[in-house]
Motif scaffolding. Structure first.
Motif, PDB file in Angstrom:
ATOM      1  N   GLU A 138      43.189   7.434  44.924  1.00 34.80           N
ATOM      2  CA  GLU A 138      42.720   8.799  45.127  1.00 34.80           C
ATOM      3  C   GLU A 138      41.283   8.957  44.644  1.00 34.80           C
ATOM      4  O   GLU A 138      40.448   9.579  45.313  1.00 34.80           O
ATOM      5  N   SER A 139      40.979   8.384  43.483  1.00 37.32           N
ATOM      6  CA  SER A 139      39.618   8.451  42.946  1.00 37.32           C
ATOM      7  C   SER A 139      38.649   7.714  43.853  1.00 37.32           C
ATOM      8  O   SER A 139      37.517   8.178  44.086  1.00 37.32           O
ATOM      9  N   SER A 140      39.066   6.578  44.372  1.00 40.70           N
ATOM     10  CA  SER A 140      38.213   5.808  45.281  1.00 40.70           C
ATOM     11  C   SER A 140      37.932   6.597  46.540  1.00 40.70           C
ATOM     12  O   SER A 140      36.801   6.627  47.043  1.00 40.70           O
ATOM     13  N   GLN A 141      38.959   7.254  47.060  1.00 37.89           N
ATOM     14  CA  GLN A 141      38.785   8.063  48.269  1.00 37.89           C
ATOM     15  C   GLN A 141      37.831   9.229  47.985  1.00 37.89           C
ATOM     16  O   GLN A 141      36.929   9.520  48.783  1.00 37.89           O
ATOM     17  N   THR A 142      38.000   9.878  46.847  1.00 35.73           N
ATOM     18  CA  THR A 142      37.112  10.984  46.469  1.00 35.73           C
ATOM     19  C   THR A 142      35.685  10.477  46.302  1.00 35.73           C
ATOM     20  O   THR A 142      34.728  11.102  46.792  1.00 35.73           O
ATOM     21  N   LEU A 143      35.534   9.350  45.624  1.00 37.61           N
ATOM     22  CA  LEU A 143      34.206   8.766  45.420  1.00 37.61           C
ATOM     23  C   LEU A 143      33.566   8.426  46.754  1.00 37.61           C
ATOM     24  O   LEU A 143      32.375   8.717  46.970  1.00 37.61           O
ATOM     25  N   LEU A 144      34.325   7.854  47.674  1.00 42.07           N
ATOM     26  CA  LEU A 144      33.790   7.503  48.984  1.00 42.07           C
ATOM     27  C   LEU A 144      33.347   8.755  49.739  1.00 42.07           C
ATOM     28  O   LEU A 144      32.264   8.785  50.344  1.00 42.07           O
ATOM     29  N   THR A 145      34.150   9.803  49.681  1.00 39.66           N
ATOM     30  CA  THR A 145      33.806  11.061  50.355  1.00 39.66           C
ATOM     31  C   THR A 145      32.517  11.637  49.778  1.00 39.66           C
ATOM     32  O   THR A 145      31.606  12.032  50.518  1.00 39.66           O
ATOM     33  N   VAL A 146      32.427  11.678  48.450  1.00 42.36           N
ATOM     34  CA  VAL A 146      31.217  12.194  47.794  1.00 42.36           C
ATOM     35  C   VAL A 146      30.018  11.329  48.150  1.00 42.36           C
ATOM     36  O   VAL A 146      28.930  11.840  48.458  1.00 42.36           O
TER      37      VAL A 146
END
Length: 113
Positions: free
Chosen positions: A87-95
């Motif tokens: 989830e953090s990786s996905q959020t980081l990628l989106t940001v």
């Protein structure tokens, strides 16, 4: 008197024969009792051996069940942590994509017009 003596002898012979038969039956019964006592001893020994084995298996099973519970707990915790990382990786990628897009707009010479 001879007749009485003969009858007494006949009775005596039959009594001796009956006593011998009783003794034979008693001896047979004695052997059967001895065999059953030996079988009882073997069975008691087998029960002791099996009881000890059952105890060892129960102890081993308890240890293995506890170990499996530890595995289950560790796996569940690891999977939960891994999901948070995803989830953090996905959020980081989106940001990161948003920031890259914003930076591209600022640095793109065509974006100034």
């Amino acid at each position: 008197m001879t007749q009485q003596g003969a009858a007494l002898q006949t009775y005596n012979n039959e009594l001796v024969k009956c006593i011998e038969e009783l003794c034979s039956k008693r001896e047979l019964l004695n052997r059967q009792i001895q065999q059953e006592e030996e079988e009882k001893g073997r069975l008691q020994h087998d029960v002791r051996v099996l009881t000890e084995k059952l105890s060892r298996v129960n102890e081993s099973l308890a240890r293995r069940l506890a170990a499996r519970a530890d595995f289950d707990r560790t796996i569940a915790e690891t999977e939960a942590a891994y999901m948070k990382i995803l989830e953090s990786s996905q959020t980081l990628l989106t940001v990161l994509k948003q920031e890259t897009g914003n930076l591209s707009k600022v640095t793109d010479p065509r974006g100034c017009n």
